[in-house]
Each structure stands twice: as structure tokens, then as C-alpha cells.
Write a protein that holds these residues in place. Structure first.
Motif, PDB file in Angstrom:
ATOM      1  N   ARG A   1       0.826  -1.220   0.000  1.00 24.20           N
ATOM      2  CA  ARG A   1       0.000   0.000   0.000  1.00 24.20           C
ATOM      3  C   ARG A   1       0.857   1.266   0.000  1.00 24.20           C
ATOM      4  O   ARG A   1       0.346   2.370   0.249  1.00 24.20           O
ATOM      5  N   ASP A   2       2.156   1.109  -0.271  1.00 23.87           N
ATOM      6  CA  ASP A   2       3.098   2.239  -0.287  1.00 23.87           C
ATOM      7  C   ASP A   2       3.148   2.951   1.061  1.00 23.87           C
ATOM      8  O   ASP A   2       3.294   4.172   1.137  1.00 23.87           O
ATOM      9  N   ILE A   3       3.027   2.174   2.127  1.00 25.32           N
ATOM     10  CA  ILE A   3       3.166   2.697   3.483  1.00 25.32           C
ATOM     11  C   ILE A   3       4.439   2.102   4.077  1.00 25.32           C
ATOM     12  O   ILE A   3       4.647   0.884   4.016  1.00 25.32           O
ATOM     13  N   ARG A   4       5.283   2.935   4.637  1.00 31.92           N
ATOM     14  CA  ARG A   4       6.550   2.469   5.207  1.00 31.92           C
ATOM     15  C   ARG A   4       6.349   2.027   6.664  1.00 31.92           C
ATOM     16  O   ARG A   4       5.408   2.456   7.321  1.00 31.92           O
ATOM     17  N   LEU A   5       7.286   1.211   7.137  1.00 24.98           N
ATOM     18  CA  LEU A   5       7.213   0.696   8.504  1.00 24.98           C
ATOM     19  C   LEU A   5       8.426   1.165   9.301  1.00 24.98           C
ATOM     20  O   LEU A   5       9.572   0.886   8.936  1.00 24.98           O
ATOM     21  N   VAL A   6       8.155   1.851  10.393  1.00 26.96           N
ATOM     22  CA  VAL A   6       9.188   2.314  11.325  1.00 26.96           C
ATOM     23  C   VAL A   6       9.036   1.513  12.617  1.00 26.96           C
ATOM     24  O   VAL A   6       7.977   1.545  13.249  1.00 26.96           O
ATOM     25  N   MET A   7      10.074   0.803  12.998  1.00 28.29           N
ATOM     26  CA  MET A   7      10.025  -0.032  14.200  1.00 28.29           C
ATOM     27  C   MET A   7      10.518   0.754  15.413  1.00 28.29           C
ATOM     28  O   MET A   7      11.383   1.623  15.307  1.00 28.29           O
ATOM     29  N   ASP A   8       9.967   0.415  16.558  1.00 29.53           N
ATOM     30  CA  ASP A   8      10.392   0.991  17.829  1.00 29.53           C
ATOM     31  C   ASP A   8      11.580   0.182  18.343  1.00 29.53           C
ATOM     32  O   ASP A   8      11.490  -1.047  18.461  1.00 29.53           O
ATOM     33  N   MET A   9      12.702   0.845  18.649  1.00 31.55           N
ATOM     34  CA  MET A   9      13.878   0.144  19.147  1.00 31.55           C
ATOM     35  C   MET A   9      14.217   0.660  20.541  1.00 31.55           C
ATOM     36  O   MET A   9      14.368   1.870  20.740  1.00 31.55           O
ATOM     37  N   VAL A  10      14.321  -0.259  21.493  1.00 30.42           N
ATOM     38  CA  VAL A  10      14.625   0.083  22.883  1.00 30.42           C
ATOM     39  C   VAL A  10      16.089  -0.244  23.128  1.00 30.42           C
ATOM     40  O   VAL A  10      16.457  -1.408  23.294  1.00 30.42           O
ATOM     41  N   ALA A  11      16.931   0.782  23.157  1.00 29.10           N
ATOM     42  CA  ALA A  11      18.377   0.567  23.217  1.00 29.10           C
ATOM     43  C   ALA A  11      18.981   0.880  24.582  1.00 29.10           C
ATOM     44  O   ALA A  11      20.103   0.482  24.857  1.00 29.10           O
ATOM     45  N   ASN A  12      18.259   1.578  25.439  1.00 31.05           N
ATOM     46  CA  ASN A  12      18.825   1.970  26.732  1.00 31.05           C
ATOM     47  C   ASN A  12      18.807   0.826  27.738  1.00 31.05           C
ATOM     48  O   ASN A  12      19.674   0.748  28.607  1.00 31.05           O
ATOM     49  N   HIS A  13      17.809  -0.060  27.636  1.00 30.32           N
ATOM     50  CA  HIS A  13      17.646  -1.110  28.631  1.00 30.32           C
ATOM     51  C   HIS A  13      17.004  -2.333  27.988  1.00 30.32           C
ATOM     52  O   HIS A  13      16.472  -2.256  26.885  1.00 30.32           O
ATOM     53  N   THR A  14      17.072  -3.438  28.685  1.00 31.94           N
ATOM     54  CA  THR A  14      16.378  -4.651  28.270  1.00 31.94           C
ATOM     55  C   THR A  14      15.445  -5.077  29.407  1.00 31.94           C
ATOM     56  O   THR A  14      15.341  -4.403  30.432  1.00 31.94           O
ATOM     57  N   SER A  15      14.808  -6.205  29.233  1.00 32.86           N
ATOM     58  CA  SER A  15      14.091  -6.841  30.327  1.00 32.86           C
ATOM     59  C   SER A  15      15.094  -7.567  31.224  1.00 32.86           C
ATOM     60  O   SER A  15      16.150  -8.030  30.760  1.00 32.86           O
ATOM     61  N   SER A  16      14.745  -7.709  32.489  1.00 28.74           N
ATOM     62  CA  SER A  16      15.569  -8.514  33.391  1.00 28.74           C
ATOM     63  C   SER A  16      15.481  -9.994  33.038  1.00 28.74           C
ATOM     64  O   SER A  16      16.230 -10.815  33.589  1.00 28.74           O
ATOM     65  N   GLU A  17      14.578 -10.340  32.113  1.00 24.04           N
ATOM     66  CA  GLU A  17      14.480 -11.726  31.645  1.00 24.04           C
ATOM     67  C   GLU A  17      15.255 -11.958  30.347  1.00 24.04           C
ATOM     68  O   GLU A  17      15.238 -13.071  29.805  1.00 24.04           O
ATOM     69  N   HIS A  18      15.947 -10.932  29.852  1.00 23.47           N
ATOM     70  CA  HIS A  18      16.791 -11.109  28.668  1.00 23.47           C
ATOM     71  C   HIS A  18      17.955 -12.038  29.032  1.00 23.47           C
ATOM     72  O   HIS A  18      18.485 -11.992  30.144  1.00 23.47           O
ATOM     73  N   GLU A  19      18.357 -12.856  28.077  1.00 19.13           N
ATOM     74  CA  GLU A  19      19.438 -13.802  28.335  1.00 19.13           C
ATOM     75  C   GLU A  19      20.733 -13.090  28.728  1.00 19.13           C
ATOM     76  O   GLU A  19      21.510 -13.605  29.549  1.00 19.13           O
ATOM     77  N   TRP A  20      20.965 -11.898  28.157  1.00 18.81           N
ATOM     78  CA  TRP A  20      22.157 -11.150  28.552  1.00 18.81           C
ATOM     79  C   TRP A  20      22.152 -10.873  30.050  1.00 18.81           C
ATOM     80  O   TRP A  20      23.173 -11.010  30.721  1.00 18.81           O
ATOM     81  N   PHE A  21      20.989 -10.465  30.568  1.00 16.87           N
ATOM     82  CA  PHE A  21      20.925 -10.125  31.992  1.00 16.87           C
ATOM     83  C   PHE A  21      20.989 -11.385  32.855  1.00 16.87           C
ATOM     84  O   PHE A  21      21.623 -11.375  33.924  1.00 16.87           O
ATOM     85  N   ARG A  22      20.350 -12.457  32.415  1.00 13.16           N
ATOM     86  CA  ARG A  22      20.423 -13.705  33.190  1.00 13.16           C
ATOM     87  C   ARG A  22      21.877 -14.125  33.388  1.00 13.16           C
ATOM     88  O   ARG A  22      22.289 -14.510  34.490  1.00 13.16           O
ATOM     89  N   GLN A  23      22.649 -14.051  32.310  1.00 14.96           N
ATOM     90  CA  GLN A  23      24.049 -14.457  32.412  1.00 14.96           C
ATOM     91  C   GLN A  23      24.878 -13.420  33.162  1.00 14.96           C
ATOM     92  O   GLN A  23      25.829 -13.770  33.872  1.00 14.96           O
ATOM     93  N   SER A  24      24.528 -12.154  33.020  1.00 15.33           N
ATOM     94  CA  SER A  24      25.259 -11.094  33.695  1.00 15.33           C
ATOM     95  C   SER A  24      25.127 -11.212  35.212  1.00 15.33           C
ATOM     96  O   SER A  24      26.107 -11.033  35.948  1.00 15.33           O
TER      97      SER A  24
END
Length: 557
Positions: free
Chosen positions: A92-115
Motif C-alpha cells: 500500500r506504499d506505506i513504510r514501517l518504522v520499528m520501535d527500538m529500545v536501546a537503553n535497557h532490556t528486560s531482566s528476563e533477557h538472556e544477557w541479563f540472566r548471564q550477567s
């Protein structure tokens, strides 16, 4: 002359997936539900969709707590569903802009689990950790959501920084591996064909060495250290070169406490971003105690703030235009009159939004004139930001109880924007066949998309027409801006000029009629659009404006 770009000419429509349309009856909006409504979005005439987070998440902050950046949250659907959404928009000639959360993650992210499990391991330094007494946070910084910005973790026996909810630990951007990970994530999504990013709280990613105490007299203690931190420009320049450079995309930064000077550094020809969101205009109604207080505002104050940004970001920069998003209350309840003049004030505000200089962002339901809701008790509020802050205010004695703060909650809570989209006057406003995750606003029988399609005039039809007018008007897209009558308590009048063409915008932003002697509107001006059905073609001087009346006049030569 302003350099042209697709995102300068676009009207962007924000979709908050949890509240947009539920396709499977579980009470939560989803990606197939968005796909079902793509014709509606297309008919509105918008050029791009900003999609709030749909990544895997435990949903403590409705998706702004990401546990896997490369997966789709199961309640929202599958990656195949997302691919269908992208294809449907692009068809439909409509572009898609995604929301990116770069400052923090969830405490359930694998990075945080291992950290938290292994301080000396590969991910041990991925977050901002500090050792110390479990009863004494490392500094006095406060969270945006109320209380300390520090959370003690029993497993690692250390504190982690969480500027928002305790389940949203801040990433350590001083670690080059973290920056490389985030660059890889963003490139992964861009390679899938999206058209850009809205970057959540982006100017918070840099924290100073030593993490010094903040000024306790500030509204948000510590913000002088973590807003626009010492290495922010280095990090964003690196992000630009690693991710954004050479791509025909748009990058929009959400930046708390943004100033005009910092906006100029973040955007423009030499800046790492295309656009940023200024927030001063949605703070004019803050009371003496800041955000969790409701104060009086005047039209000259609002015009002054908007004028500063209109003139301050001239041909070398570009700005965003918005009155609503997923974090802001409904504009017709905030800046208009949602009882006597809902249609008139909603369309008058739409006129300002779509005729000022910049890229307009329309939030779902704004085009229907959706209004704020009510909360009989704090138990009725889902928004973690509201709940944490209000509980702290009551505990600190600022308010004696919910009865005293209810009016503030109903004016401020982010849940105002998150009530389900009102599609019909049927059960749950046509949003779901099940029980909605958040109750539908009580006014859904009168305010809904189906009824707006039938009404003449309607807020929806006015948005469609106005978006078309903007798209056909070079002065409205790229013209200069000049404010008239800055001190007038009712009138908001400005001109947009380009190559001998001129559009004059005349708004009565009050609930009282006004006779106006508007000198920029000459006898040869032609009416482009008005939000009342009967508007004189020739303006004449002076002329009468009805409550919340909006008119656009065009003139050549």
C-alpha cells in the motif's frame, strides 16, 4: 531551501499493538489484528506506520522491556505474521518504522540472566552494576517511574541501574560489546526491509564514570548526569556509521529533557539522527510539582513553545509534530473540550498538527477524537509508571490518598492513550471478542470508527481530507513559517510561504466565538478547508470565528 526527503513529507501513524485490534479473542491486540485493519490505515492517507514494540517481552512495561530483540512476543503473533504486516504495508506504499529500545532490556533477557549469574563471564559487564551494602544504593539517582533508580540483586549481590521499572536494567554502553550487539540487532531488522527506527529514550544511554550523586533539588534527581551523558555523541556517531549510513531510512530519537540546542546537535546535516521529539509543548500544563500535578495553561504559552521550535529548527534541521502518543493523554481532553466541542476542538488541533512545519505523528484513535478515561481507584490503573509514582507521592504525603490525586491520574496516566481502539458501538467497541486487557472507554458507543465513517462532518473525515490537503500543498510541506498575534488568548494564526504561494492558518482555540481582523488574509485568498460545514469562501475583514473553528486560506502571487 530545505533539502527534500520522504520522511519530511510523510504523515506517520503510530500503532500501539496491544490496544489496536485483537484477532483471536484473547483480549490483547496482535499483529494479525493490525493486518485486518490495513485498509483503514491506508484510507486515512498516512505514509508510514510507527509500530510500538512487538519483540519478545514479559510485558511489565507493555513491550518496552525486551527479552529477545529477534523474536515476536507470542501474544502478538509470529515472525510470519510480522512479515505479512510488512508486505501489506509496502503493498500500500506505506513504510514501517520499528520501535527500538536501546537503553535497557528486560531482566528476563538472556544477557541479563548471564550477567547476574557470572560477574566475570562474557556478559558480566553488559549492565551497569555496582557492589555495596544492600541497604544503601550506590547514589541518589531517581527512576522516571518513581523511587530509587537502583535495584539490589540477591543472586549477584550487587546493585543494577534501572532508570525505569525494576525489571528494566540499563545496558552498559561503555562496553563496546554492548554497542556492537545493538548495532547488529538494528542492522538485522533493517536488512528485513523496514524503513527506520523510533529510538526509545535514546539520550539516556551514556552514563558518567563514577556515577556521582545528583542535585536533590531537581525534579528527577541525577538527570543532569544521565540525560545527554558525556559520551552520547560518540555513541550516536558510531551508531550512525555502523547502522544508518547509506540507507534510505528515517531515524527518530525520543529524548527526555530535550533542549533546542541539543536538538540541533542531534539532527541536521551533521547530526547522527533525522528527527527528535521535543516535549516542551506537552509540559505547559504541568503544575508546581511537575508532571504529577495539573496546572493552568494559556494559549500564548503553548504558541510560544511551538514557535520557538518552529523557528529554531529552520531549513538546516527538521522537527516532529505531535500532541499524542502512547505516553501522552488524549489531546482533545487536554487542549480541547471533549464534552461540548469534541468534534470542533479535535479538528482544530488536527489542523495545527498537520499544517505546522515538520513531520506530523498521529496516534491511533486521535483521528476519531478519542478521549481520556476514568479510574475509580489505583487498582484500575495498569500503567506501571502511574502506579509507582502515585504510590510514592501518597507515601511522601504530597497527596493524602487516591481521592486527592485521582484528578491528576485521570489527566496524566499513560493508560488514557492505551484504552482499546474504538472500532464500533458493539461489545468492547469491536476491539475483541474476549475480555480486553484494559477496559474500553465508556464513550465508545458515541466515539468509534464506524460512527465516524457515517457522520457528516466527522473527525475521521476531516483528518482524511486534511492529510490530503497537506500532501498537495508545497507551502504546507516545505514552506517557511511565521506566527501572527503571539499574545492573543484565543487566536492561533500563522503563515506558510513557498515560491510565491501562501497558506494562512486561522484557528480559534477557545470555546468562545471570536470576531477576528486577520490581516494576513487578503481579499484574493481562497478557502482551502474549514472544520465547520458553512464557511464563507471570501474571508472579508473582520470575520467571525465560531468555537474551535479552523480555516485554511491559500493565496498566490
Amino acid at each position: 531551501m530545505t533539502e527534500r526527503a520522504w520522511w519530511k513529507e510523510a504523515v506517520v501513524y503510530q500503532i500501539y499493538p496491544r490496544s489496536f485490534n485483537d484477532s483471536d479473542g484473547d483480549g490483547v491486540g496482535d499483529i494479525p489484528g493490525i493486518v485486518e485493519k490495513l485498509d483503514y490505515v491506508d484510507e486515512l492517507g498516512v505514509d508510514a506506520v510507527w509500530l510500538s514494540p512487538v519483540y519478545e517481552s514479559p510485558q511489565h512495561d507493555n513491550g518496552y522491556d525486551v527479552s529477545d530483540y529477534r523474536s515476536i512476543h507470542s501474544k502478538y503473533g509470529t515472525m510470519d505474521d510480522w512479515e505479512s504486516l510488512l508486505a501489506g504495508l509496502h503493498d500500500r506504499d506505506i513504510r514501517l518504522v520499528m520501535d527500538m529500545v536501546a537503553n535497557h532490556t528486560s531482566s528476563e533477557h538472556e544477557w541479563f540472566r548471564q550477567s547476574r549469574a557470572d560477574p566475570d563471564g562474557e556478559y558480566g559487564d553488559y549492565y551497569v552494576w555496582r557492589e555495596g551494602d544492600a541497604d544503601e544504593p550506590p547514589n541518589n539517582w531517581k527512576s522516571f517511574f518513581g523511587g530509587s533508580a537502583w535495584t539490589y540483586d540477591e543472586e549477584r549481590e550487587a546493585w543494577y541501574l534501572s532508570l525505569f521499572d525494576t525489571t528494566q536494567p540499563d545496558l552498559n554502553w561503555r562496553n563496546p560489546d554492548v554497542r556492537a550487539e545493538m548495532h547488529e540487532v538494528m542492522n538485522w531488522w533493517l536488512d528485513k526491509g523496514i524503513d527506520g527506527f523510533r529510538l526509545d529514550v535514546l539520550n539516556l544511554i551514556s552514563k558518567p564514570e563514577g556515577l556521582p550523586d545528583g542535585d536533590p533539588s531537581r525534579d528527577l534527581v541525577g538527570s543532569e548526569h544521565f540525560v545527554d551523558g558525556p559520551r552520547i555523541h560518540e555513541y550516536l556517531a558510531e551508531m550512525h556509521d555502523a547502522v544508518f549510513a547509506g540507507r534510505d531510512i528515517v531515524t527518530v530519537g525520543e529524548m527526555p529533557e530535550l533542549t533546542l540546542d541539543s536538538a540541533r546537535e542531534y539532527t541536521g546535516e551533521d547530526g547522527p539522527l533525522d528527527l527528535v521529539f521535543p516535549f516542551e509543548h506537552v509540559q505547559v500544563d504541568f503544575g508546581p510539582n511537575g508532571r504529577w500535578d495539573v496546572g493552568e495553561w494559556t494559549l500564548p504559552e503553548l504558541k510560544s513553545v511551538l514557535d520557538t521550535w518552529q523557528r529554531g529548527l529552520d531549513d538546516e534541521w527538521w522537527t516532529t509534530l505531535f500532541f499524542e502518543n502512547h505516553d501522552q493523554p488524549r489531546s482533545v481532553s487536554r487542549f480541547g473540550d471533549d464534552e461540548r466541542y469534541r468534534y470542533e476542538s479535535a479538528t482544530a488541533l488536527a489542523t495545527a498538527l498537520l499544517t505546522l512545519r515538520g513531520t506530523p505523528f498521529v496516534y491511533q484513535g486521535q483521528e476519531l477524537g478519542m478521549t481520556n478515561t476514568t479510574f475509580e481507584s489505583l487498582d484500575d490503573v495498569a500503567d506501571v509508571d502511574t502506579v509507582r509514582n502515585v504510590r510514592e507521592l501518597i507515601a511522601d504525603g504530597v497527596y493524602g490518598g487516591y481521592g486527592e490525586v485521582r484528578g491528576v491520574v485521570e489527566a496524566r496516566s499513560r493508560d488514557n492513550a492505551r484504552t482499546p481502539m474504538q472500532w464500533t458501538d458493539g461489545r468492547h467497541a469491536g476491539f475483541t471478542d474476549g475480555d480486553p486487557w484494559l477496559p474500553v472507554n465508556d464513550d465508545y458507543e458515541a466515539v468509534n470508527a464506524a460512527r465516524e465513517r457515517e457522520r457528516t462532518p466527522s473527525v475521521l473525515s476531516y483528518y482524511r481530507t486534511l492529510i490530503g490537503v497537506r500532501g498537495d500543498s508545497e507551502p504546507l510541506r516545505y514552506g517557511s513559517y511565521e506566527l501572527r498575534y503571539p499574545d492573543d488568548e484565543q487566536l492561533y494564526v500563522y503563515e506558510r510561504r513557498l515560491d510565491g504561494e501562501r497558506v494562512v492558518v486561522v484557528l480559534n482555540l477557545s470555546g468562545e466565538p471570536r470576531t477576528a481582523d486577520v490581516t494576513p488574509v487578503g481579499p484574493s485568498a481562497a478557502l482551502l478547508l474549514g472544520n465547520y460545514e458553512s464557511v464563507p469562501e471570501a474571508p472579508g475583514e473582520p470575520f467571525d470565528l465560531r468555537p474551535y473553528e479552523a480555516r485554511l486560506y491559500a493565496e498566490s502571487g
